[in-house]
Design a protein around this motif. Structure first.
Motif, mmCIF file in Angstrom:
data_model
loop_
_atom_site.group_PDB
_atom_site.id
_atom_site.type_symbol
_atom_site.label_atom_id
_atom_site.label_comp_id
_atom_site.label_asym_id
_atom_site.label_seq_id
_atom_site.Cartn_x
_atom_site.Cartn_y
_atom_site.Cartn_z
ATOM 1 N N SER A 21 0.839 -1.207 0.000
ATOM 2 C CA SER A 21 0.000 0.000 0.000
ATOM 3 C C SER A 21 0.869 1.250 0.000
ATOM 4 O O SER A 21 1.920 1.284 0.650
ATOM 5 C CB SER A 21 -0.844 0.074 1.277
ATOM 6 O OG SER A 21 -1.672 -1.042 1.391
ATOM 7 N N GLU A 23 1.494 4.436 1.664
ATOM 8 C CA GLU A 23 1.132 4.872 3.016
ATOM 9 C C GLU A 23 1.428 6.349 3.251
ATOM 10 O O GLU A 23 0.619 7.062 3.846
ATOM 11 C CB GLU A 23 1.885 4.015 4.036
ATOM 12 C CG GLU A 23 1.503 2.537 3.937
ATOM 13 C CD GLU A 23 2.436 1.614 4.696
ATOM 14 O OE1 GLU A 23 3.403 2.098 5.317
ATOM 15 O OE2 GLU A 23 2.205 0.397 4.656
ATOM 16 N N THR A 24 2.622 6.771 2.826
ATOM 17 C CA THR A 24 2.968 8.191 2.931
ATOM 18 C C THR A 24 3.750 8.575 1.670
ATOM 19 O O THR A 24 4.276 7.699 0.960
ATOM 20 C CB THR A 24 3.881 8.501 4.149
ATOM 21 O OG1 THR A 24 5.146 7.852 3.947
ATOM 22 C CG2 THR A 24 3.279 8.043 5.463
ATOM 23 N N ARG A 25 3.858 9.858 1.432
ATOM 24 C CA ARG A 25 4.609 10.365 0.277
ATOM 25 C C ARG A 25 6.074 9.918 0.389
ATOM 26 O O ARG A 25 6.669 9.425 -0.559
ATOM 27 C CB ARG A 25 4.473 11.892 0.263
ATOM 28 C CG ARG A 25 5.145 12.580 -0.867
ATOM 29 C CD ARG A 25 4.760 14.056 -0.925
ATOM 30 N NE ARG A 25 5.601 14.733 -1.896
ATOM 31 C CZ ARG A 25 6.750 15.323 -1.597
ATOM 32 N NH1 ARG A 25 7.180 15.360 -0.340
ATOM 33 N NH2 ARG A 25 7.468 15.896 -2.538
ATOM 34 N N ALA A 47 -3.439 2.079 -3.894
ATOM 35 C CA ALA A 47 -4.157 3.262 -3.407
ATOM 36 C C ALA A 47 -5.580 2.858 -3.031
ATOM 37 O O ALA A 47 -6.175 3.410 -2.104
ATOM 38 C CB ALA A 47 -4.176 4.338 -4.484
ATOM 39 N N PHE A 57 -7.321 -1.614 6.681
ATOM 40 C CA PHE A 57 -6.878 -0.433 5.925
ATOM 41 C C PHE A 57 -7.199 -0.613 4.433
ATOM 42 O O PHE A 57 -6.790 -1.602 3.824
ATOM 43 C CB PHE A 57 -5.372 -0.267 6.140
ATOM 44 C CG PHE A 57 -4.731 0.823 5.336
ATOM 45 C CD1 PHE A 57 -5.045 2.158 5.566
ATOM 46 C CD2 PHE A 57 -3.787 0.523 4.354
ATOM 47 C CE1 PHE A 57 -4.434 3.170 4.825
ATOM 48 C CE2 PHE A 57 -3.171 1.519 3.620
ATOM 49 C CZ PHE A 57 -3.499 2.844 3.860
ATOM 50 N N HIS A 58 -7.906 0.329 3.861
ATOM 51 C CA HIS A 58 -8.348 0.185 2.471
ATOM 52 C C HIS A 58 -7.643 1.110 1.490
ATOM 53 O O HIS A 58 -8.087 1.269 0.352
ATOM 54 C CB HIS A 58 -9.870 0.352 2.376
ATOM 55 C CG HIS A 58 -10.589 -0.897 2.770
ATOM 56 N ND1 HIS A 58 -11.202 -1.730 1.876
ATOM 57 C CD2 HIS A 58 -10.717 -1.492 3.973
ATOM 58 C CE1 HIS A 58 -11.690 -2.786 2.510
ATOM 59 N NE2 HIS A 58 -11.417 -2.661 3.789
ATOM 60 N N GLY A 59 -6.555 1.736 1.950
ATOM 61 C CA GLY A 59 -5.799 2.590 1.038
ATOM 62 C C GLY A 59 -6.259 4.039 1.123
ATOM 63 O O GLY A 59 -7.362 4.328 1.585
ATOM 64 N N LEU A 60 -5.384 4.922 0.627
ATOM 65 C CA LEU A 60 -5.634 6.359 0.788
ATOM 66 C C LEU A 60 -6.206 7.005 -0.473
ATOM 67 O O LEU A 60 -6.290 8.223 -0.561
ATOM 68 C CB LEU A 60 -4.344 7.053 1.234
ATOM 69 C CG LEU A 60 -3.789 6.545 2.585
ATOM 70 C CD1 LEU A 60 -2.442 7.196 2.889
ATOM 71 C CD2 LEU A 60 -4.771 6.802 3.730
ATOM 72 N N GLU A 63 -5.189 10.631 -2.981
ATOM 73 C CA GLU A 63 -3.936 11.212 -2.485
ATOM 74 C C GLU A 63 -2.775 10.226 -2.721
ATOM 75 O O GLU A 63 -1.682 10.601 -3.154
ATOM 76 C CB GLU A 63 -4.074 11.524 -0.992
ATOM 77 C CG GLU A 63 -2.974 12.406 -0.491
ATOM 78 C CD GLU A 63 -3.269 12.956 0.902
ATOM 79 O OE1 GLU A 63 -3.867 12.232 1.720
ATOM 80 O OE2 GLU A 63 -2.880 14.106 1.150
ATOM 81 N N ALA A 64 -3.052 8.946 -2.456
ATOM 82 C CA ALA A 64 -2.025 7.914 -2.677
ATOM 83 C C ALA A 64 -1.673 7.819 -4.170
ATOM 84 O O ALA A 64 -0.505 7.620 -4.525
ATOM 85 C CB ALA A 64 -2.521 6.573 -2.156
ATOM 86 N N TRP A 67 0.777 10.597 -4.925
ATOM 87 C CA TRP A 67 2.135 10.317 -4.398
ATOM 88 C C TRP A 67 2.829 9.248 -5.236
ATOM 89 O O TRP A 67 4.025 9.331 -5.506
ATOM 90 C CB TRP A 67 2.066 9.838 -2.946
ATOM 91 C CG TRP A 67 1.574 10.851 -1.976
ATOM 92 C CD1 TRP A 67 1.633 12.216 -2.090
ATOM 93 C CD2 TRP A 67 0.938 10.578 -0.717
ATOM 94 N NE1 TRP A 67 1.082 12.802 -0.978
ATOM 95 C CE2 TRP A 67 0.652 11.823 -0.123
ATOM 96 C CE3 TRP A 67 0.595 9.419 -0.030
ATOM 97 C CZ2 TRP A 67 0.030 11.930 1.126
ATOM 98 C CZ3 TRP A 67 -0.022 9.504 1.208
ATOM 99 C CH2 TRP A 67 -0.303 10.763 1.768
#
Ligand code: PEP
Ligand code: MN
Length: 262
Positions: A21, A23-25, A47, A57-60, A63-64, A67
Motif C-alpha cells: 500500500s 502509506e505516505t509520500r 491506493a 486499511f483500504h488505502g488512501l 492522495e495515494a 504520491w
C-alpha cells in the motif's frame, strides 16, 4: 508486443516492485528510488486496497495515487496500481501507466470491460480459485474491447496448508506459456505471504518461464499497514535482483536443451 516504459514484455524481463500500500509520500518516494537503483522496471503501490475485512486499511485513494505518480516520475519508473471499482477506473487511469485487476476481481466482468476501454495496459491477476481457462477468458473480456495489452499475473491459488498464504502455481506458468502469447509475470509475495520465501520462489518462477516478477518492497516491512509479513526490504530486493539477473541470463541455454513437445 506490449511495451511499458521502453521495455518490451516477453522480450525484456520485467520487474515491478514497491509497497503493498502507498502509506505516505516519503515511503513511496524512498521505495521508488531504491527499487529503481536496484534495477526495477516499474513501481507498484496500492491506493485502493481490496481487503478481506471491511475494518482493515483500504488505502488512501486519490492522495495515494498522486504520491505514487510523483514517486514514479522522480525515479523514472512507470506505475502500476489496482482499480477495484468501475467507478474509479477513470480516476486511476489518470495516474497509472498500468491498471491492475486484483485476484478478487478477475471475474468482475463490467470492470474488465471498463479497463478494456481505458487505453492503458492491464495486469490481470489470477483469481484465487480460477482455472487457467477461466483466467484466459477474463483476459478475452479486456482484449475484445480492443485493448491488446494484457499482462497475466500468477499470484498463487487457494491450498489446504496455511504454512504458505497460497500455493504458487508454477506449473500453471509453464502451461499458460504454451496456450497464449500474452506475457505472464509471477507475484511470489502474495503467493507465499512470507518474506523469507520470496527469493527462492522468484528464482524458481524465472526457471518456470515467467516474463517478469511483481515483488512487494517496503522500507520497514514490520511497520507496513498491510501485508507486513511478506514485504521485503530494499536491501533484500537489491540482492534478489542480482540473482534474478543471473538466472535470467542462464535461462535460454538451460531451457532450450530441455524442450519437448506434447
Ligand atoms: C496486490 O497485488 O496488491 C493484491 C491485492 O494482490 P491480489 O489481488 O493478488 O491479492
Ligand atoms: Mn499486498
Amino acid at each position: 508486443m506490449t511495451s511499458i516504459g521502453g521495455k518490451a514484455l516477453g522480450r525484456d524481463f520485467w520487474v515491478v516492485a514497491g509497497p503493498c500500500s502507498v502509506e505516505t509520500r516519503e515511503q513511496v518516494i524512498s521505495t521508488a528510488l531504491s527499487v529503481k537503483a536496484a534495477g526495477a522496471d516499474a513501481l507498484r503501490g496500492g491506493a485502493f486496497k481490496p481487503r478481506t475485512s471491511p475494518y482493515a486499511f483500504h488505502g488512501l485513494g486519490r492522495e495515494a495515487l498522486s504520491w505514487l505518480r510523483e514517486a514514479g516520475t522522480l525515479a523514472g519508473l512507470p506505475v502500476v496500481t489496482e482499480v477495484c471499482d468501475v467507478r474509479d477506473a477513470e480516476l486511476v487511469s489518470q495516474y497509472a501507466d498500468v491498471l491492475q485487476i486484483g485476484c478478487r476481481n478477475m471475474q468482475n466482468y463490467p470492470l474488465l470491460v471498463e479497463v478494456g476501454r481505458a487505453g492503458k495496459p492491464v495486469m490481470l491477476k489470477r483469481g484465487m480459485c480460477a482455472t487457467i481457462d477461466e483466467w484466459l477468458m477474463s483476459a478475452e473480456y479486456i482484449l475484445s474491447e480492443g485493448n491488446p495489452n494484457v499482462i497475466l499475473c500468477e499470484r498463487g491459488i487457494r491450498g489446504f496448508d496455511a504454512e504458505t498464504r497460497n500455493v504458487l502455481d508454477l506449473g500453471a506458468v509453464a502451461a499458460t506459456k504454451l496456450k497464449t502469447k500474452l506475457p505472464i509475470i509471477v507475484d511470489p509475495s502474495h503467493a507465499t505471504g512470507r518474506s523469507e520465501l520470496v527469493a527462492p520462489m522468484s528464482l524458481a518462477a524465472v526457471m518456470a518461464g515467467c516474463d517478469g516478477l511483481m515483488l512487494e518492497v517496503h522500507p520497514e516491512p514490520s511497520r507496513a499497514l498491510s501485508d507486513e509479513r511478506q514485504q521485503i526490504t530494499p536491501e533484500a530486493f537489491k540482492s534478489l535482483m542480482e540473482s534474478v539477473r543471473k538466472v535470467v541470463a542462464l535461462r535460454p541455454e538451460l531451457t532450450e536443451a530441455n524442450r519437448w513437445s506434447e
